[in-house]
Structures are given as structure tokens and as C-alpha cells.
Motif scaffolding. Structure first.
Motif, PDB file in Angstrom:
ATOM      1  N   VAL A  43       0.366   4.617  -0.976  1.00 26.31           N
ATOM      2  CA  VAL A  43       1.188   4.380   0.223  1.00 26.31           C
ATOM      3  C   VAL A  43       0.393   3.578   1.253  1.00 26.31           C
ATOM      4  N   THR A  44      -0.876   3.946   1.457  1.00 29.75           N
ATOM      5  CA  THR A  44      -1.648   3.232   2.477  1.00 29.75           C
ATOM      6  C   THR A  44      -1.888   1.783   2.055  1.00 29.75           C
ATOM      7  N   ALA A  45      -2.084   1.555   0.746  1.00 27.26           N
ATOM      8  CA  ALA A  45      -2.259   0.173   0.291  1.00 27.26           C
ATOM      9  C   ALA A  45      -1.005  -0.646   0.630  1.00 27.26           C
ATOM     10  N   TYR A  46       0.162  -0.026   0.441  1.00 25.53           N
ATOM     11  CA  TYR A  46       1.410  -0.730   0.760  1.00 25.53           C
ATOM     12  C   TYR A  46       1.593  -0.901   2.268  1.00 25.53           C
ATOM     13  N   ILE A  47       1.076   0.079   3.028  1.00 22.83           N
ATOM     14  CA  ILE A  47       1.171  -0.037   4.479  1.00 22.83           C
ATOM     15  C   ILE A  47       0.337  -1.226   4.958  1.00 22.83           C
ATOM     16  N   LEU A  48      -0.844  -1.403   4.351  1.00 23.02           N
ATOM     17  CA  LEU A  48      -1.662  -2.562   4.708  1.00 23.02           C
ATOM     18  C   LEU A  48      -0.908  -3.850   4.357  1.00 23.02           C
TER      19      LEU A  48
END
Lengths: 287, 378
Positions: A43-48
Motif C-alpha cells: 500500500v505504501t509503495a502505491y501511495i508513493l
């Protein structure tokens, strides 16, 4: 070839370690297996990707926002899912099943919002790596390796020296006694999720840059991170990082001699060997 | 959450559910019952991008067929089932389509493993299956199983010839994905290349889902081949080319039809330049092909247009034959007519079916130039 394989192993190990350290931190305090940690990384990779590639924010600002988001996201997961379950006196098995459910839910949500195709963050241009003792390594890979070592030291000092770190260890050691002396266990659980997930955020950023983004990336990462944590000693954060590097090395040196299709098999054979011969892991304590 | 808030949320949920049921119930039934065709595609999971591409093309074909009056006035209806790219899900999807929806024709699946699992079910129920999977075993999977896709050997022959005769290189290395498709492409290429007198220095493999190919590439680099053959899929090809560039491998890369996909360029960027690969038809100077590409890209920019073209043709061929049969869902009649298809000119080039139900297609070489997939010119 040895030095290149050594570097390859170091890179793989560092990536596993980034995932395993946060996972292990949460496990050591909360004493249950938070499989959804892999999805938090995804999820955080996609948020970046959302902040940097879609909204066009400055890269470093996007990185900071992503790490803050990751910590908040971990806190939120603990608050709306695990805390509720703990209140109902749910056993660790139930928490484990809930975490697997959450892993699948988060991956499906990513699929729904971002689609199935691979995404690239595209901040770093692809170029020939740097020569280093006969091996080749890219600057990003150096950052990944350094980050995992820095995390190792920071986490070590955090748990040994800081007030929250000490309180977390107290809760980990004996929840009831810790509560008697005035440490709120729930508060420590929250902290472990915030810090563990913020580390997942760092992992998500670095892995996202190195391996690109797919909805199912979290599962692959947590399987290897989990294996690394078990090998190193699941309750011990330094152990988890050590185990991850051991895993990275054995996978990459193993297929020097064996056909490369056996890469995953090597990882899991090591897992079984440890579970049978030394279930507490390298640095774990015997109960 | 407070009690009132919870009550409000529940009321909203109930209202929405009632609304949805109302909407479904109030839709008018079709005037004459539509002919149902099933499609088993990987709509979620790792292969979802193939499934999406297929769905876009099928919807496009469906719209055109129904606009032109369907089959003797009866509309065609497509029922999509999600296989998630997994054999067991494919089997339950096929059972559902056959027993509940009573369909007689299934398009798909995409993945070879799913096709091989579904084949015995359609064969037993005399349902026609039109797949695009590439595993060699599908040739003998059954009388009702058709494959609208070139045979793996067609691509390998072309590529082996290219490496040996045009590039004049006698020693190569190979890297392939450890699944039915990858292994089939790999083994037929090695066979054809060795038949010509060439030598394969090293063969490396990786498991589906892998993202780190560095050790395989390190081993390949150690034997210093001039050409490296990839039997892989776009996402992996992109990652392999990127990591090869980072490891300073300067060999010429060649590949299979699995090398065409936006992901290759997105992931590898400039490292993708100069990759040569074989692909069934895709010759956009031929009638129907360019037209389809344009229509397809209007709807779905990033998908696999080649995959879309195969599904588009599959549906078009089946519905064309339906008009020729007395009873459009008589699978015996459709089957016999399918075996007789010769040089059908469609969106995926020329298609003929042989006596095993395998298609023969025109295979061409393409390359990547300035971030575009273009026909290869010597």
C-alpha cells in the motif's frame, strides 16, 4: 562471479530485512503474526506512486508523506481491527486469520484502485551500475543495503535506550506486570504498529523503486520477510535482520550450484531446517 | 462509533441493497432469448492484465455483432467468469457455465494450466472451447478443444533461423519462465537451434512471480554469450532487461511473443531498445488488423492488443459459423465447420485450423525502436 553473487545476496537480503524488521518489531510486542504487514508495504509503495507519479509532488516530500502515512495506516489497522478483536479476547490464531484476511483485502483494494498492470515510479533512470570489487551494483541498491543496516542500529538503540522502546520490551516480556507498574499495553501495541508500519513505509518506497509495483507484491515480500524473521528468531528484531541476510545469501549462492528454479525451494528448506533444529532462531531465546 | 451513526449506516446499506434488487428486477427481459457464450478469463490475480485485454476485445466484437443483427435476429450475450489464472477456479467456472448457464461455447482460458484443467470437462459435455493458451499438450486435449493461436514451434523455428542464419551466431544462452508456456518455448527453441548446428551454452530458469533475476543473469554473464533468448512474459522481460543493463550485459536479447507489452518499455525504458522477438501476425498492413488495433486502443490503451486480437477473432469466427449452422448452438456442426476454417483474415492475421484444432498463423519478427513495437527490418 563470487563477488557479484555476494552483492546479489546482499541486495536480496537487505530487501527481506526491510520487511522483516517491521514485522518482527510488531510480533515482539503484540505476540501475533501480522501477515498484513506485507500488504502495508505494498500500500505504501502505491501511495508513493500516487503522490509522486500521479499527483506530481516533489519526490522527497512524497517520500516523507508516504512514511508518515505508513505509520498512520499501521495505527489505524491496529485501532479498527486488532484492538477490537483483542477486546473480545480473541486468540492469536484469530488475529492471525484476521491478518491474512486483511492482506487479501488490501491487495484486492489496490487491484481495484490502481489496476493489475505493473506500475513504475520512474524516479531513477536505468543505467549501468557501479563497479565495486569486480561486482556491479546500482546506487539505489547501495541505498537499500545501507538503509537496512541503519535500521538495524536505530531499532537496536530504540528498543534498548528509549523510554517507549523500554516500555515496549516490558510489555513484550510480561504484559500483566508491565500494566501493574503503569505501562499501558494498548498504547505500546499502538506504538509498535506505528513504528513497524513506518519501517514498512521505508521498505515500500525502496522496494517500489527497485522492483516496481504490483498488487500482489505484498504477499511475496511477507513470505520471504517472515522466513527471514523465523530463521533469525522471530521475537528479536536484530535476529530478523540477520536471518533475512542469511536467507538472501543462501538463495543466491545456492543457485550457483543448483538450477535456478530451486531458488524458493532453498529458502523453504532452510526454514524447515530451522523450525526443526532451532525453532527459536539464531538470536531467539529458548522459552 | 456511536449508536446512531451505526443505525444510519445500516439504513443506508439496506436502502442500497433494495435499490439494486429493484433495478435488476425491473429490467426488461430480452425480446427473444439471447444466445449465451461463456468466457473464462483471469480477470483478477497475476494474469489479470491478459484477462482485461481479452475482455475489452470481446466486448468490442460483441457490440459489433449485435449491432449487425446478431445471429439471425438473436443477440449474443457473453457471460464472464473469473479464473484468477488458477486451474481449480477455472474448473468451477466451467462447471458453473455448463450446468447453470447452459452454455455450449466457452472462450478462453488464457493460462495453459487452466486450459488443461478445463479441457476434460468441456470434452465430456460436448462444449466447444476456444483457448489461446500455448502449451503443446493442448494439441491433444480433445476434439472440442480448439486453439486460436500459433503453435509454439512456429515461433521457435522462426527465431532459431533468425539467430543462426541472419545474426550468424552459433552460441546462445537462454532464460525462461518455469511454467508450461516458458518451458515449451524454451525446449522447442533449443531443439530447432541445435538442429541447425548451434549450441546452447547455458539455460537458466526462474519461477513465476520472481522479481530478482540477478543471479541467473550473473551465471549467464559468466559464459559471455552473444545472444540471450528469453521465454517469458512482458513484466518479467522488462525486469530482466533492466537488471541486465544494470549488470552491464551487452549481449543481443531475443524473445518470444511474450516480449510484447507496454510493461516491457515501462519497466526497462531504454534498456528495451533493440530486443527482437517473434509474434504471430500483427502485420498492420493487412486488412482488418490496423482497423482492429485502432478500435482497441481507443478503449484500452495499455493492454495486450495481440491477446485482444485473438479473442476478437475467436468470437467473430464462432458467430460467423453459427449463422451457417441450422441450429446456432449445435456444437457438432460448429466443430466440423471450425476444422474447415482456412485462411480466415481477421484482426490477428490469417488463421487456419489443422486436424488437431490448432491454429496456424503467420509469424513475423518485431523489434523495439524508440519505445515502439515495430516490424523488424534486416
Amino acid at each position: 562471479m563470487f563477488s557479484q553473487l555476494f552483492i546479489n545476496g546482499l541486495i536480496a537480503g537487505a530487501i527481506y530485512a526491510l520487511v522483516a524488521s517491521g514485522f518482527s518489531l510488531i510480533y515482539s510486542t503484540c505476540k501475533f503474526i501480522h501477515f498484513a504487514h506485507g500488504a502495508v508495504v505494498a500500500v505504501t509503495a502505491y501511495i508513493l506512486y500516487l503522490f509522486f507519479s500521479l499527483l506530481g509532488l516533489n519526490f522527497w516530500l512524497a517520500v516523507i508523506l508516504t512514511i508518515i502515512f505508513a505509520g498512520f495506516f499501521g495505527w489505524l489497522i491496529n485501532k479498527i481491527l486488532y484492538k477490537k478483536l483483542r477486546k473480545r479476547k480473541a486468540s492469536n490464531v484469530i488475529l492471525l486469520i484476521a491478518s491474512v484476511g486483511l492482506l487479501i483485502l488490501l491487495e484486492s483494494l489496490i487491484l481495484l484502485f490502481f489496476g493489475a498492470d505493473v506500475k513504475t515510479i520512474g524516479f531513477i533512470k536505468i543505467a549501468k551500475g557501479l563497479e565495486f570489487l569486480g561486482a556491479i551494483i546500482t546506487p539505489l541498491q547501495i541505498v537499500i543495503i545501507i538503509s537496512s543496516f541503519v535500521l538495524l542500529f536505530l531499532l537496536f538503540f530504540f528498543t534498548k535506550k528509549s523510554k517507549i522502546g523500554k516500555a515496549m520490551r516490558a510489555v513484550a516480556d510480561n504484559r500483566d506486570v508491565a500494566e501493574i507498574v503503569g505501562i499501558s499495553a494498548e498504547k505500546m501495541f499502538s506504538w509498535s504498529f506505528i513504528i513497524g508500519s513506518a519501517i514498512a513505509g521505508i521498505a515500500g518506497i525502496l522496494v517500489g523503486l527497485e522492483q516496481n509495483l504490483e498488487p500482489t507484491m505484498g504477499t511475496n515480500l511477507i513470505i520471504k520477510g517472515f522466513t527471514g524473521a523465523i530463521i533469525g528468531g522471530i521475537g528479536s528484531v536484530p535476529g530478523a535482520i540477520l536471518g533475512s541476510f542469511l536467507l538472501g545469501f543462501s538463495e543466491n549462492f545456492g543457485i550457483w550450484f543448483l538450477p535456478s528454479g530451486y531458488k524458493d525451494a532453498i529458502a523453504f528448506i532452510i526454514l524447515f531446517v530451522f523450525l526443526l533444529a532451532r525453532p527459536q532462531g539464531i538470536l531467539g531465546r529458548k522459552k | 462509533m456511536s449508536k446512531t451513526l451505526q443505525t444510519i449506516i445500516w439504513i443506508v446499506i439496506i436502502v442500497v441493497i433494495i435499490g439494486v434488487i429493484w433495478y435488476i428486477a425491473s429490467r426488461k427481459p430480452a425480446e427473444e432469448e439471447a444466445i449465451k457464450i461463456g468466457a473464462i478469463l483471469p480477470l483478477t490475480g497475476k494474469a489479470a492484465s491478459y484477462g482485461e485485454s481479452a475482455k475489452v476485445a470481446l466486448d468490442l466484437a460483441l457490440e459489433e455483432i449485435n449491432k449487425q443483427g446478431g445471429i439471425n435476429g438473436r443477440n449474443i450475450e457473453l457471460i464472464y467468469e473469473d479464473s484468477q489464472g488458477q486451474p481449480q477456479m477455472g474448473v468451477s467456472a466451467a462447471n458453473k457455465l455448463i450446468t447453470l448457464d447452459k452454455i455450449n461455447i466457452i472462450l478462453g482460458p488464457v493460462m495453459s494450466s487452466v486450459t488443461l484443467a478445463v479441457a476434460p470437462i468441456v470434452e465430456g459435455n460436448k462444449v466447444i472451447l476456444m483457448t489461446i493458451s500455448s502449451a503443446p499438450d493442448i494439441t491433444y486435449a480433445g476434439d472440442y478443444v480448439f486453439r486460436n493461436r500459433e503453435k509454439t514451434t512456429q515461433q521457435s523455428e522462426k527465431m532459431a533461423d533468425f539467430i543462426f542464419k541472419i545474426l550468424e551466431i552459433k552460441e546462445i544462452a537462454t532464460l525462461y519462465m518455469n511454467d508450461d508456456t516458458g518451458k515449451a518455448h524454451h525446449s522447442t527453441l533449443v531443439e530447432n537451434f541445435e538442429k541447425l548446428g548451434g549450441e546452447v551454452l547455458i539455460s537458466e530458469t526462474y519461477n513465476p512471480g520472481a522479481v530478482d533475476f540477478r543471479t541467473q543473469l550473473t551465471k549467464i554473464k559468466a559464459v559471455n554469450p552473444e545472444v540471450i533468448h528469453l521465454a517469458s512474459k512482458p513484466k518479467d522481460v522488462g525486469m530482466i532487461l533492466k537488471q541486465a543493463k544494470e549488470l552491464a550485459i551487452e549481449a543481443q536479447f531475443v524473445g518470444t511473443s511474450g516480449s510484447e507489452g507496454e510493461e516491457v518499455i515501462e519497466l526497462a525504458g531504454e534498456a528495451a531498445e533493440g530486443l527482437v522477438y517473434s509474434v504471430p501476425s500483427g502485420d498492420i498492413t493487412k486488412p482488418g488488423v490496423a482497423e482492429f488495433y485502432e478500435k482497441y486502443q481507443e478503449k484500452h490503451e495499455k493492454g495486450y492488443v495481440e491477446v485482444g486480437a485473438l479473442f476478437y477473432d475467436s468470437l467473430k469466427i464462432i458467430t460467423m459459423l453459427m449463422k451457417e449452422c441450422e441450429n446456432p448452438i449445435d456444437t457438432n456442426c460448429l466443430k466440423e465447420k471450425l476444422y474447415q476454417i482456412k485462411d480466415y483474415q481477421g484482426a490477428s492475421g490469417k488463421t487456419s485450423f489443422d486436424e488437431y484444432g490448432d491454429a496456424t498463423k503467420t509469424v513475423i519478427l518485431k523489434t523495439i525502436k524508440n519505445g515502439q513495437f515495430v516490424p523488424y527490418e534486416e
